[in-house]
Motif scaffolding. Structure first.
Motif, PDB file in Angstrom:
ATOM      1  N   ASP A 222      -5.900  59.475   9.296  1.00 44.37           N
ATOM      2  CA  ASP A 222      -4.675  60.277   9.167  1.00 44.37           C
ATOM      3  C   ASP A 222      -4.937  61.676   9.694  1.00 44.37           C
ATOM      4  N   ASP A 223      -3.862  62.424   9.940  1.00 44.22           N
ATOM      5  CA  ASP A 223      -3.966  63.766  10.530  1.00 44.22           C
ATOM      6  C   ASP A 223      -2.697  64.548  10.211  1.00 44.22           C
ATOM      7  N   ARG A 224      -2.808  65.528   9.344  1.00 47.04           N
ATOM      8  CA  ARG A 224      -1.639  66.357   9.009  1.00 47.04           C
ATOM      9  C   ARG A 224      -2.097  67.638   8.320  1.00 47.04           C
ATOM     10  N   MET A 225      -1.213  68.606   8.260  1.00 46.37           N
ATOM     11  CA  MET A 225      -1.511  69.865   7.556  1.00 46.37           C
ATOM     12  C   MET A 225      -0.348  70.154   6.622  1.00 46.37           C
ATOM     13  N   ALA A 226      -0.638  70.688   5.433  1.00 49.37           N
ATOM     14  CA  ALA A 226       0.402  70.851   4.421  1.00 49.37           C
ATOM     15  C   ALA A 226       0.480  72.281   3.900  1.00 49.37           C
ATOM     16  N   ARG A 227       1.667  72.649   3.511  1.00 50.66           N
ATOM     17  CA  ARG A 227       1.901  73.886   2.770  1.00 50.66           C
ATOM     18  C   ARG A 227       2.972  73.573   1.736  1.00 50.66           C
ATOM     19  N   SER A 228       2.753  74.005   0.506  1.00 49.66           N
ATOM     20  CA  SER A 228       3.792  73.809  -0.509  1.00 49.66           C
ATOM     21  C   SER A 228       4.451  75.139  -0.822  1.00 49.66           C
ATOM     22  N   VAL A 229       5.741  75.101  -1.063  1.00 49.47           N
ATOM     23  CA  VAL A 229       6.457  76.305  -1.470  1.00 49.47           C
ATOM     24  C   VAL A 229       7.038  76.067  -2.858  1.00 49.47           C
ATOM     25  N   LEU A 230       7.375  77.141  -3.521  1.00 48.24           N
ATOM     26  CA  LEU A 230       7.828  77.061  -4.911  1.00 48.24           C
ATOM     27  C   LEU A 230       9.187  77.721  -5.059  1.00 48.24           C
ATOM     28  N   PHE A 231      10.141  76.997  -5.610  1.00 48.51           N
ATOM     29  CA  PHE A 231      11.460  77.538  -5.924  1.00 48.51           C
ATOM     30  C   PHE A 231      11.670  77.502  -7.435  1.00 48.51           C
ATOM     31  N   GLU A 232      12.543  78.384  -7.881  1.00 54.29           N
ATOM     32  CA  GLU A 232      12.961  78.375  -9.274  1.00 54.29           C
ATOM     33  C   GLU A 232      14.418  77.955  -9.325  1.00 54.29           C
ATOM     34  N   ALA A 233      14.764  77.062 -10.244  1.00 46.67           N
ATOM     35  CA  ALA A 233      16.155  76.654 -10.439  1.00 46.67           C
ATOM     36  C   ALA A 233      16.555  76.956 -11.879  1.00 46.67           C
TER      37      ALA A 233
ATOM     38  N   LEU B 198       6.462  66.376   9.383  1.00 50.44           N
ATOM     39  CA  LEU B 198       6.314  64.927   9.219  1.00 50.44           C
ATOM     40  C   LEU B 198       6.979  64.420   7.949  1.00 50.44           C
ATOM     41  N   GLU B 199       6.775  65.125   6.848  1.00 54.83           N
ATOM     42  CA  GLU B 199       7.241  64.616   5.564  1.00 54.83           C
ATOM     43  C   GLU B 199       7.439  65.746   4.566  1.00 54.83           C
ATOM     44  N   VAL B 200       8.291  65.489   3.569  1.00 52.95           N
ATOM     45  CA  VAL B 200       8.486  66.440   2.471  1.00 52.95           C
ATOM     46  C   VAL B 200       8.283  65.693   1.160  1.00 52.95           C
ATOM     47  N   ASN B 201       7.460  66.227   0.294  1.00 57.71           N
ATOM     48  CA  ASN B 201       7.287  65.680  -1.053  1.00 57.71           C
ATOM     49  C   ASN B 201       7.680  66.738  -2.069  1.00 57.71           C
ATOM     50  N   HIS B 202       8.112  66.296  -3.235  1.00 54.69           N
ATOM     51  CA  HIS B 202       8.437  67.287  -4.251  1.00 54.69           C
ATOM     52  C   HIS B 202       7.817  66.923  -5.592  1.00 54.69           C
ATOM     53  N   GLN B 203       7.639  67.956  -6.395  1.00 54.41           N
ATOM     54  CA  GLN B 203       7.263  67.824  -7.794  1.00 54.41           C
ATOM     55  C   GLN B 203       8.145  68.758  -8.588  1.00 54.41           C
ATOM     56  N   ILE B 204       8.624  68.288  -9.713  1.00 55.54           N
ATOM     57  CA  ILE B 204       9.458  69.117 -10.577  1.00 55.54           C
ATOM     58  C   ILE B 204       8.773  69.269 -11.927  1.00 55.54           C
ATOM     59  N   VAL B 205       8.598  70.507 -12.363  1.00 55.71           N
ATOM     60  CA  VAL B 205       8.066  70.793 -13.701  1.00 55.71           C
ATOM     61  C   VAL B 205       9.066  71.709 -14.382  1.00 55.71           C
ATOM     62  N   GLY B 206       9.740  71.204 -15.386  1.00 57.46           N
ATOM     63  CA  GLY B 206      10.800  71.989 -16.020  1.00 57.46           C
ATOM     64  C   GLY B 206      11.822  72.393 -14.960  1.00 57.46           C
ATOM     65  N   ASN B 207      12.045  73.699 -14.839  1.00 59.49           N
ATOM     66  CA  ASN B 207      13.021  74.189 -13.862  1.00 59.49           C
ATOM     67  C   ASN B 207      12.394  74.618 -12.544  1.00 59.49           C
ATOM     68  N   LEU B 208      11.132  74.265 -12.342  1.00 60.95           N
ATOM     69  CA  LEU B 208      10.414  74.666 -11.134  1.00 60.95           C
ATOM     70  C   LEU B 208      10.396  73.531 -10.115  1.00 60.95           C
ATOM     71  N   LEU B 209      10.648  73.867  -8.869  1.00 58.87           N
ATOM     72  CA  LEU B 209      10.628  72.875  -7.791  1.00 58.87           C
ATOM     73  C   LEU B 209       9.530  73.221  -6.797  1.00 58.87           C
ATOM     74  N   PHE B 210       8.566  72.330  -6.677  1.00 65.53           N
ATOM     75  CA  PHE B 210       7.515  72.462  -5.673  1.00 65.53           C
ATOM     76  C   PHE B 210       7.849  71.525  -4.512  1.00 65.53           C
ATOM     77  N   LEU B 211       7.988  72.087  -3.316  1.00 75.45           N
ATOM     78  CA  LEU B 211       8.159  71.239  -2.119  1.00 75.45           C
ATOM     79  C   LEU B 211       6.876  71.310  -1.310  1.00 75.45           C
ATOM     80  N   ARG B 212       6.407  70.156  -0.894  1.00 76.79           N
ATOM     81  CA  ARG B 212       5.190  70.112  -0.074  1.00 76.79           C
ATOM     82  C   ARG B 212       5.567  69.626   1.319  1.00 76.79           C
ATOM     83  N   PHE B 213       5.489  70.516   2.278  1.00 75.81           N
ATOM     84  CA  PHE B 213       5.799  70.182   3.669  1.00 75.81           C
ATOM     85  C   PHE B 213       4.530  69.719   4.383  1.00 75.81           C
TER      86      PHE B 213
END
Lengths: 347, 347, 347, 347
Positions: free
Chosen positions: A64-75, A109-124
């Protein structure tokens, strides 16, 4: 840093083929290693020498071959976070267009998410051509965040990096979702070479790997990590080829797997998080560009192919060092004797 | 490696006191950082500058100091392994005498064991003076194994390193039982400095730390690790001071903890596995010995004091870089803007 | 919960000796398992039957025995936290006296600390007689906190539980510092029994353990855990003997280790965090006290001996179930076929 | 197990709405908890009572829903493993057809792979209707393996379970790729209720969560886990509703996140790996089917909706217990006093 005499590059050799994607590279290659721990050189050299004695040498497979960065939003709450995640992930094409404006080499290539309470982590996750891609994905993520915050009033800015990337920290996510090159290197070593060159046997190597790397690692509370010393070879290779060596933190999380096939040894190193590039910071230094050229990683190829070749060579170097140290540790006293002998010679 | 222009040492400053054990060191100190990622410099420099504006500067507290090596024995069964462990641990004085013969700086502090089936892992913990101690504890463990195998016929040799050490691998054991220097660095920053120099507030910093480092880290499946980028500062400091930089793997496992105290910010970095030395491999290089001298770590002191001072300076440097990056990440767009501005200047 | 027909106790058998401390218990034993997943019964029964065919049966070795509770204090800074930790740990005798007043069975064995910034985590380790000890150590820690806060004005109350215990959460600390009984169970199975009763071979079992439990576990990002299904047997045994079954969370973190000895199989289960008791909540229920009596764990013995015997029986039960499932998984289709066959029979 | 008096079901109450997918369920609900640790009852009841005093009660958001099984194949080398993985993943439709034949409720959602040396781990993810799905996915995976081995001669059987699932073991993969219901429960509690009913404040709760659950958890080497005692509520709820309670091992890996909103408290529990079902083993027991009916989880709904409602109720129960214990731990001595008071009452 000017003491060439002590930490200049070191020539190693091995025989191909090295398979990257569908391509097969055959031949021998000198590999540079820069380190203050100079006993690393004879150790890696011993493993590399073994590889030249074996019919098929070392094989490298890029998984496999990819690079990732996750960003954090508050909802406001989890429902809002989830609704936003679904809207965002439904418009991959729109996000890809935003990314395309930031660099001709960056592709989402892809977007993944994780939700903890009202926090949204998106992993690009991106492909980044021949760059390791840290800056490229940070820039792309910066624009993606602005795009998302502009379109979605239910979210507010949390952080340009939410640690779900994860950059230069020991974690599980990188190996499971992918970050960097995922490379497996393998070698098949006949009994005679094991005995004469490495003073060991297939059974002793397989047993040591289970007891030390797998069980010992588990007992130590290791995380996705079962090897003897990947970090040492990675550091030497990274410094010699202009890489950001702080990435050995996740790079060192990998799996050594060996098994006896009759009296011969199948031996492999799996490096799921190998982050290397042939362009970007550090690559303009004279000795770095010379080293990359000598490694055949400065050729005119499809974007990404030079970096993938570099990853294969790096992972093969890791195998040489791992093989040699493991073999030494199958015998009482051998590791220390080798250390002392080399240090005497060096004086 | 000869391109001084790009990755030569970089001066930083901060104000003490730096407390090590009972001693208090006060003053400012220039700290070198060697890196290919040159945007690290202005970032760390910003944090360091803040430390000079604060009455008490950065405080460093040394919580622990030891180096470990684990060895692996095979027994017939768990009962034999346990009986051997008890015999061995009952004779600490005998083991200490064996160690004393290998080096006047190595002293055995403690022995821990783990038993898995018929396998016995012993983890020896040593003080190693001013050396980081890898070679010292390997030599000592080699002799300890020979001593134990000579006395105890129920055990056979497994490995000189059983990965319960753990060296240069992400694990939990190092932080729990101790390996390297365990150092906490702290700073108390008034509201005005937060606002004017770091464009942030105490609450924003505390919230970001919880969301990104603690929760984001947990979501990523991190192991004893909650920080933004310790690995970057460690790498730069290690390369500039002749350390074995492969130890940033465990060194980067640490905890950033900040909290608002009124409108001021309490900010701390805890580095439980900081492995540094002022003697040993790499320390003889000209630029390294110059750097160690400038850092005040080449003085005539009690064994270990120079290395502990170096650890404190290293951990304080980590705090400067962590503070600066965290502050940048509290504001949308700031991180990328700072990167781009520095890169334009550099051209 | 009244449906005896479906989740009543289930008799199993195995042959000793079971070694606990220096004592050897020999004989067969019926073991109850309560579960809604009734296919567990024939599976464990198959493993238990194998144990009765083997000369030495299952051996259990108790490696350690303690219960822990961590408390959390807040200090002004790390230096104050460290100074307090040293004062507290220097007066173990004083702390032991406080503990002695809370219960005649609670005895303070050790104190460990961790410092993160200005936070001080103290981990108290106790022996707790025949109780699993949750309440006993909470009461003791409550008194210890009051004692410490009364004597040391530099600390303030953080929490009666600081999660460094760790209770009913997957962590590394319990296995490394100890919490609960640490028990290893082992069996040596001749080739013929492997082949005829388990339809497998020593090599197949050893290989499966490496590939599935050790490598598969590592790939999944497991933490100090390499087994197939300890949790199933633990739950059934815990419910049948009145244990707090929430402790299967940490109880399930353990290591299966098997190796071929010639054509025979050495097979072991290491359970470092096995929390069980023979007195306390749940033990007064009729079926529980009957079960404990039948297991020989309600005898008039030294405090702690009944609980240690129970731990040995529990760990031996785990081995029976682990052995059986692992053997089934060495053959394609066998697991599913066994499931279906049992469910048909049950109707 | 026949002692109804002590471990019979226990009524709790809370106010909706409970959101599942797009649906909103409003109302109060009695929830049963079966446990030997009867102090759990008043603790959960206190949290549940608070939820009835709050305008919007507890909100539950279902983030994801799937069940996984991983299988293990052996290949000649990594290249063969990778080629096979690509062939298999390219024919999702073919695999889905195989699955469809095994059950009308099983549907294959996704396939992930991991390669270690020559080993191929495939992780199949399914929707499983109202069943928790262990047996359904094992049967489906059995057929998928046979299908794949029939079509692909480069692979041989490794294991029907490769531990990359992961079932009932603490790991990182379940939370990252998904296994079970991923549910977030939230509540917003006004200052007055915090003070009068829980004797605490928003700031004390937020601080305790950071220090104990997040930092204390990290220090303990926890894995994707930052909470006080999810396992306790899960066990009680699972036993009362006929679940396989061994799944509390992964179920207990979740995140408590609270923050002060002014003087009010936002409090949330994120349970990414909540495995529950309303059909299957254990559900035919009289008290179980009564409990499921009372919980409104035996209605005639779309497949999966009953199980998702059950997951929401379970996660809300977890929140009640977590809230109550956390509040107690903000005050010195309160936890122990509450224990003792309840035990006196019970006599």
């Amino acid at each position: 840093m000017t003491d060439d005499t002590l930490y200049a590059a070191v020539p190693l050799r091995w025989l191909g083929p090295i398979r990257i994607g569908g391509n097969v590279m055959t031949g021998e290659q000198e590999v540079p290693l820069a380190t203050y721990e100079t006993t690393l050189w004879p150790s890696v050299r011993r493993g590399a020498h073994v590889s030249t004695l074996v019919d098929d040498g070392i094989t490298a497979t890029l998984v496999d071959d990819r690079m990732a960065r996750s960003v954090l939003f508050e909802a406001e709450d989890a429902a809002a976070a989830l609704a936003a995640a679904r809207r965002i992930e439904a418009d991959i094409a729109g996000l890809q267009a935003v990314v395309a404006e930031t660099s001709r080499f960056a592709h989402l290539l892809e977007v993944n998410h994780q939700i903890v309470g009202n926090l949204l982590f998106l992993r690009f996750e991106f492909s980044t051509g021949d760059a390791s891609g840290h800056n490229m994905v940070t820039l792309a993520s910066d624009k993606l965040m602005a795009h998302i915050l502009g379109a979605d009033r239910s979210l507010s800015y949390g952080s340009i990096s939410g640690n779900y990337c994860t950059d230069k920290k020991a974690s599980a996510v990188n190996g499971i979702l992918g970050r960097g090159k995922n490379v497996v290197t393998e070698i098949l070593i006949p009994e005679e070479i094991l005995r004469r060159r490495l003073r060991t046997s297939a059974q002793k190597m397989a047993d040591l790997n289970v007891r030390k790397n797998l069980i010992g690692g588990a007992v130590a509370g290791s995380l996705r990590s079962a090897n003897a010393h990947y970090a040492n070879m990675l550091l030497g290779f990274y410094l010699a080829t202009g890489q950001d060596a702080a990435n050995i933190v996740e790079g060192s999380q990998g799996f050594t797997h060996g098994e006896a096939r009759g009296d011969d040894l199948y031996f492999s190193c799996t490096l799921p998080n190998l982050i290397v590039g042939t362009v970007g910071n550090g690559k303009g230094l004279d000795f770095v560009s010379e080293n990359l050229a000598r490694l055949g990683c400065a050729e005119d190829r499809e974007p990404g192919e030079n970096a993938r070749r570099l990853a294969a060579l790096c992972a093969a170097t890791v195998l040489c060092g791992e093989l040699s140290l493991m073999a030494a540790q199958t015998n009482p006293g051998e590791l220390m004797a080798a250390h002392l002998q080399f240090e005497r010679k060096s004086r």
